[in-house]
Design a protein around this motif. Sequence first.
Motif, PDB file in Angstrom:
ATOM      1  N   ASP A 647       0.836  -1.208   0.000  1.00  0.00           N
ATOM      2  CA  ASP A 647       0.000   0.000   0.000  1.00  0.00           C
ATOM      3  C   ASP A 647       0.874   1.262   0.000  1.00  0.00           C
ATOM      4  OD1 ASP A 647       1.059  -0.417   2.533  1.00  0.00           O
ATOM      5  OD2 ASP A 647      -0.627   0.542   3.545  1.00  0.00           O
ATOM      6  N   HIS A 648       2.206   1.055   0.051  1.00  0.00           N
ATOM      7  CA  HIS A 648       3.190   2.146   0.041  1.00  0.00           C
ATOM      8  C   HIS A 648       3.107   3.047   1.266  1.00  0.00           C
ATOM      9  CE1 HIS A 648       2.877   1.424  -4.482  1.00  0.00           C
ATOM     10  NE2 HIS A 648       3.976   0.836  -4.040  1.00  0.00           N
ATOM     11  N   GLU A 649       2.482   2.574   2.337  1.00  0.00           N
ATOM     12  CA  GLU A 649       2.406   3.389   3.553  1.00  0.00           C
ATOM     13  C   GLU A 649       3.205   2.742   4.665  1.00  0.00           C
ATOM     14  OE1 GLU A 649      -1.727   4.192   4.315  1.00  0.00           O
ATOM     15  OE2 GLU A 649      -1.959   5.216   2.394  1.00  0.00           O
ATOM     16  N   GLY A 650       3.397   3.494   5.773  1.00  0.00           N
ATOM     17  CA  GLY A 650       4.195   2.999   6.882  1.00  0.00           C
ATOM     18  C   GLY A 650       5.590   3.600   6.812  1.00  0.00           C
ATOM     19  N   VAL A 651       6.187   3.790   8.012  1.00  0.00           N
ATOM     20  CA  VAL A 651       7.510   4.434   8.073  1.00  0.00           C
ATOM     21  C   VAL A 651       8.506   3.467   8.711  1.00  0.00           C
ATOM     22  CG1 VAL A 651       8.787   6.444   8.916  1.00  0.00           C
ATOM     23  CG2 VAL A 651       6.356   6.664   8.339  1.00  0.00           C
ATOM     24  N   LEU A 652       9.710   3.419   8.115  1.00  0.00           N
ATOM     25  CA  LEU A 652      10.762   2.558   8.664  1.00  0.00           C
ATOM     26  C   LEU A 652      11.801   3.417   9.377  1.00  0.00           C
ATOM     27  CD1 LEU A 652      12.282  -0.204   8.836  1.00  0.00           C
ATOM     28  CD2 LEU A 652      13.311   0.371   6.628  1.00  0.00           C
ATOM     29  N   LEU A 653      12.059   3.073  10.658  1.00  0.00           N
ATOM     30  CA  LEU A 653      13.179   3.686  11.386  1.00  0.00           C
ATOM     31  C   LEU A 653      14.300   2.666  11.350  1.00  0.00           C
ATOM     32  CD1 LEU A 653      10.635   5.229  12.587  1.00  0.00           C
ATOM     33  CD2 LEU A 653      12.003   5.534  14.652  1.00  0.00           C
ATOM     34  N   ARG A 694       4.399   7.601   1.200  1.00  0.00           N
ATOM     35  CA  ARG A 694       4.297   6.841  -0.063  1.00  0.00           C
ATOM     36  C   ARG A 694       5.523   7.050  -0.923  1.00  0.00           C
ATOM     37  NH1 ARG A 694      -1.291   8.961  -0.361  1.00  0.00           N
ATOM     38  NH2 ARG A 694      -2.494   7.517   0.905  1.00  0.00           N
ATOM     39  N   GLU A 695       5.989   8.298  -0.958  1.00  0.00           N
ATOM     40  CA  GLU A 695       7.170   8.620  -1.771  1.00  0.00           C
ATOM     41  C   GLU A 695       8.376   7.800  -1.287  1.00  0.00           C
ATOM     42  OE1 GLU A 695       9.018  10.519  -4.845  1.00  0.00           O
ATOM     43  OE2 GLU A 695       6.894  10.446  -4.350  1.00  0.00           O
ATOM     44  N   ARG A 696       8.590   7.809   0.021  1.00  0.00           N
ATOM     45  CA  ARG A 696       9.744   7.090   0.587  1.00  0.00           C
ATOM     46  C   ARG A 696       9.587   5.580   0.371  1.00  0.00           C
ATOM     47  NH1 ARG A 696      12.759   9.673   4.932  1.00  0.00           N
ATOM     48  NH2 ARG A 696      12.132  11.836   5.189  1.00  0.00           N
ATOM     49  N   MET A 697       8.384   5.083   0.648  1.00  0.00           N
ATOM     50  CA  MET A 697       8.166   3.632   0.565  1.00  0.00           C
ATOM     51  C   MET A 697       8.327   3.138  -0.874  1.00  0.00           C
ATOM     52  SD  MET A 697       7.751   1.002   2.357  1.00  0.00           S
ATOM     53  CE  MET A 697       7.057   1.224   3.973  1.00  0.00           C
ATOM     54  N   ARG A 698       7.846   3.928  -1.820  1.00  0.00           N
ATOM     55  CA  ARG A 698       7.965   3.532  -3.239  1.00  0.00           C
ATOM     56  C   ARG A 698       9.423   3.341  -3.618  1.00  0.00           C
ATOM     57  NH1 ARG A 698       3.718   6.992  -4.949  1.00  0.00           N
ATOM     58  NH2 ARG A 698       1.961   5.563  -5.107  1.00  0.00           N
ATOM     59  N   LEU A 699      10.256   4.309  -3.229  1.00  0.00           N
ATOM     60  CA  LEU A 699      11.682   4.245  -3.575  1.00  0.00           C
ATOM     61  C   LEU A 699      12.346   3.023  -2.930  1.00  0.00           C
ATOM     62  CD1 LEU A 699      12.481   8.045  -3.254  1.00  0.00           C
ATOM     63  CD2 LEU A 699      12.695   6.698  -5.338  1.00  0.00           C
ATOM     64  N   MET A 700      12.011   2.769  -1.656  1.00  0.00           N
ATOM     65  CA  MET A 700      12.631   1.634  -0.959  1.00  0.00           C
ATOM     66  C   MET A 700      12.170   0.308  -1.549  1.00  0.00           C
ATOM     67  SD  MET A 700      12.955   2.735   3.033  1.00  0.00           S
ATOM     68  CE  MET A 700      11.259   3.128   3.382  1.00  0.00           C
ATOM     69  N   ARG A 701      10.886   0.250  -1.903  1.00  0.00           N
ATOM     70  CA  ARG A 701      10.373  -1.005  -2.487  1.00  0.00           C
ATOM     71  C   ARG A 701      11.057  -1.316  -3.817  1.00  0.00           C
ATOM     72  NH1 ARG A 701       5.785  -3.483  -0.949  1.00  0.00           N
ATOM     73  NH2 ARG A 701       5.093  -3.925  -3.074  1.00  0.00           N
ATOM     74  N   GLU A 702      11.355  -0.279  -4.573  1.00  0.00           N
ATOM     75  CA  GLU A 702      12.018  -0.484  -5.859  1.00  0.00           C
ATOM     76  C   GLU A 702      13.414  -1.082  -5.642  1.00  0.00           C
ATOM     77  OE1 GLU A 702      10.515  -0.618  -8.452  1.00  0.00           O
ATOM     78  OE2 GLU A 702      12.217  -0.844  -9.799  1.00  0.00           O
ATOM     79  N   ILE A 703      14.093  -0.564  -4.615  1.00  0.00           N
ATOM     80  CA  ILE A 703      15.441  -1.083  -4.297  1.00  0.00           C
ATOM     81  C   ILE A 703      15.344  -2.560  -3.908  1.00  0.00           C
ATOM     82  CG2 ILE A 703      17.300  -0.980  -2.555  1.00  0.00           C
ATOM     83  CD1 ILE A 703      17.634   1.282  -4.411  1.00  0.00           C
ATOM     84  N   VAL A 704      14.400  -2.873  -3.009  1.00  0.00           N
ATOM     85  CA  VAL A 704      14.295  -4.255  -2.518  1.00  0.00           C
ATOM     86  C   VAL A 704      13.865  -5.189  -3.655  1.00  0.00           C
ATOM     87  CG1 VAL A 704      13.183  -5.780  -0.829  1.00  0.00           C
ATOM     88  CG2 VAL A 704      13.817  -3.468  -0.180  1.00  0.00           C
ATOM     89  N   ARG A 705      12.984  -4.672  -4.519  1.00  0.00           N
ATOM     90  CA  ARG A 705      12.536  -5.503  -5.645  1.00  0.00           C
ATOM     91  C   ARG A 705      13.717  -5.828  -6.573  1.00  0.00           C
ATOM     92  NH1 ARG A 705      11.358  -5.342 -10.785  1.00  0.00           N
ATOM     93  NH2 ARG A 705      11.938  -3.174 -11.038  1.00  0.00           N
ATOM     94  N   GLN A 706      14.465  -4.766  -6.924  1.00  0.00           N
ATOM     95  CA  GLN A 706      15.573  -4.962  -7.875  1.00  0.00           C
ATOM     96  C   GLN A 706      16.712  -5.773  -7.271  1.00  0.00           C
ATOM     97  OE1 GLN A 706      17.080  -1.243  -9.248  1.00  0.00           O
ATOM     98  NE2 GLN A 706      15.333  -0.863 -10.577  1.00  0.00           N
ATOM     99  N   ARG A 707      17.118  -5.389  -6.053  1.00  0.00           N
ATOM    100  CA  ARG A 707      18.282  -6.046  -5.436  1.00  0.00           C
ATOM    101  C   ARG A 707      17.801  -7.187  -4.555  1.00  0.00           C
ATOM    102  NH1 ARG A 707      22.572  -1.581  -3.849  1.00  0.00           N
ATOM    103  NH2 ARG A 707      22.602  -0.420  -5.787  1.00  0.00           N
ATOM    104  N   ASN A 708      17.083  -8.092  -5.126  1.00  0.00           N
ATOM    105  CA  ASN A 708      16.519  -9.176  -4.321  1.00  0.00           C
ATOM    106  C   ASN A 708      17.550 -10.292  -4.104  1.00  0.00           C
ATOM    107  OD1 ASN A 708      16.544 -10.770  -6.647  1.00  0.00           O
ATOM    108  ND2 ASN A 708      14.555  -9.983  -7.282  1.00  0.00           N
ATOM    109  N   VAL A 709      17.107 -11.338  -3.442  1.00  0.00           N
ATOM    110  CA  VAL A 709      18.058 -12.381  -3.047  1.00  0.00           C
ATOM    111  C   VAL A 709      18.586 -13.169  -4.258  1.00  0.00           C
ATOM    112  CG1 VAL A 709      16.462 -14.293  -2.619  1.00  0.00           C
ATOM    113  CG2 VAL A 709      18.520 -14.053  -1.213  1.00  0.00           C
ATOM    114  N   TYR A 710      17.819 -13.170  -5.368  1.00  0.00           N
ATOM    115  CA  TYR A 710      18.295 -13.893  -6.558  1.00  0.00           C
ATOM    116  C   TYR A 710      19.487 -13.155  -7.152  1.00  0.00           C
ATOM    117  CZ  TYR A 710      13.807 -15.997  -5.741  1.00  0.00           C
ATOM    118  OH  TYR A 710      12.754 -16.622  -5.136  1.00  0.00           O
TER     119      TYR A 710
END
Length: 746
Positions: A647-653, A694-710
């Motif tokens: 949902d692109h919400e929530g904040v990570l500390l 949403r802005e922050r979460m979108r950017l972080m999700r893109e990183i995690v998606r691209q740099r995944n464990v594979y």
Amino acid sequence: MKLVLRYGLAALLIVTAIILVVPPFAASLIEQWSRSDVESRSVLAFNSALDDITTLLAAHDSRKIVAVFERMSLDEELLAVGFCDQQGVLRYASRQMPKDFTCKQARLGKTPTFSTLRLGRLRLLVSSFPLAASGQNGHVILLHDLALVEQRGAETRLWTVIVLVGVVFLAAAFAVLASVLLARRWVHSLRRAINDVRLGGSGVIDGSEAPPFAREFRHLLRELQLTSLSVDGPDIDWSPATLRQLLTQKLPGAEVIVVSNREPYIHNREADHIVVQTPASGLVAAIEPIMRACGGTWVAHGSGSADREMVDRCDCIRVPPDSPAYVLRRVWVSEEEQNGFYYGLANEGLWPLCHMAFVRPIFRERDWEQYKVVNERYAQAVASEAKRPDPIVLVQDYHFALLPRMLRKKLPNATIVTFWHIPWPNPEIFGICPWKEEIIDGLLGSSVIGFHTQFHCNNFLDTIDRFMQARTDREQSFVTFGSSESYIRPYPISIEWPPAGMKDQKPVADCRAAVRRRLGLTREVKIGIGIERFDYTKGIIDRLRAVDAFLTSHPEWRNRFVFIQVAAPTRTKLAAYSALQAEATELAREINARHGDTSFQPILLMVRHHELNEIFELFRAADLCIVSSLHDGMNLVAKEFVAARDDHEGVLLLSTFAGASRELTEALIVNPYDAHAMVTAIEQALLMPMAEQRERMRLMREIVRQRNVYRWAGQMLLDAADLRKRKRIIQIMSHQETKPSVELVG
Ligand code: F6P
């Protein structure tokens, strides 16, 4: 195939068109030529008889006129000769003159004329020559049979067709032969180019044998190689399929064996039935999807109470239990060995040594002995599992620092990739370890040694420089120690994408409602979450203290903010861990007493193992997540929280001392030792506008998606493939050098 059909059809059409057009054209040419020949002969025949005819006509000697006409008709193509008078009446004619011929059928002009005439089956050339004899003006008519001309035309048509078909057939046969020979040569040179590119070369094809499209082909090959296998290519979507493709392309037929202490599936006996448990382990979370994708063998400690009941005679079991994809080979370790190897040297010695969490490392001689014994046992297990002399062995973590060297002795041709899942300290700190040289020597038995960050690689190289007689090449990140050579590389570990925890998850609103219902929380209450093993490196105490300080300085949030701390019990035998658990439990009780009441508790401490689906539901219910590690190699909890928030919400500390902070820069980066900064970050997170979240979460999700464990595994396997290729080249070269040269005798 389509192309061949298309070109074949076009060629067929052209040949058909030629066969349809050329023979009639040639036949008509021949006919024209034959007809003008007949005309010339007609003129010749008339001229040679002209004087006789004129004389005889003037004499009205009809008998002799007919006799002359008969003589003229002896020419094989001349059918008949006649004379038409001025009234257009056929006065005289030779015997063969067709009965139905009349002078009207000839063109009677003032000059010689030629025309064709069909009489029944006959096709005739009618030549008419004006003639003036005294008192008998008229036209001499010569009828030539054109059958011969027609026959010549038909023959010409037939022969042209035969010749054309013959030529086409010969040309086709020649073309097929030439293209087969050419194709063979091209295929050969293209194969060589493909092989060359596959081995990392440029794919250059020798100019003399290069096909005309060689340049384009070479370009495509290079492009294919780059796009399919460049791990840094931004457009690569790493997935199980990419990893499988990499294995088939770069490491065809390779055997992959993973070694770790923690096993991916633990069988435990509960009353009269057996339950399967998946452990809380970043290592397992990372390696398991890779094994599912690629297959192979995973060698690990059989730690479950029902593990022995589940394995076959070779101590193996196929897992995952619901859809087996690889083999889990269990290794048995006695309690005494476990105390020394796992609890002792690994977790009371190396773990605090490598993590700057200010827990004093403990080194005992007897633990070291057990550590050596257990490492040797795993080396034997791997060697017995290896079906080839050159497997790729992926050694995991600080439990197996000695294993690479032991394996190198048993399997000299193995490619050993060791990944150190925890930080590597600076030389001063590592120098505390009484067996530092042995540990580094053991690790340098690896072909590649991986860490999460470049910083840890640098620390490792510094440590080698300080304590070993080894040559370190900083530019290439390469270490030569005796006869062994090892690459030192950063491989930031990650999670699978899409994450398994998202399977069957309900929408965020439903997850939130379910968690609130279960915990008795109203809609106004904001939820903070922390999930990890109950480990002192995770900064759980510092986090609880920060929540305490926040509620003290921001009393308006009392009853409106709850912090759920999920802590999976771990290494509970160890004093440092039981002390932490006791301290955290007591601290939570104090905070709840300070800021809560009987109806509302601001800290909910849940000390039990949670399954992945439960963890993801909690992540999805949360408004913020705190990862406050005092020191951490990577920390996959941070990445899992991001992955859970579609949902692109929530904040990570996120702690600045976790490797993940190098990648997830849009998190609120915190220093867990700085209570004031932690309080400010909690407030910032709770008040952060949705658009910014949403802005922050979108950017972080893109990183995690691209740099995944594979991608993580892919990078290591690519380096392994590179090393194997170099090794092969060196072997070939040294083989060439040692070949006996021919000696001249005498
Ligand atoms: O992430 C570091 C790590 O030590 C892993 O190697 C390990 O699987 C995990 O933490 C959990 O530790 P343990 O296996 O001792 O429970």
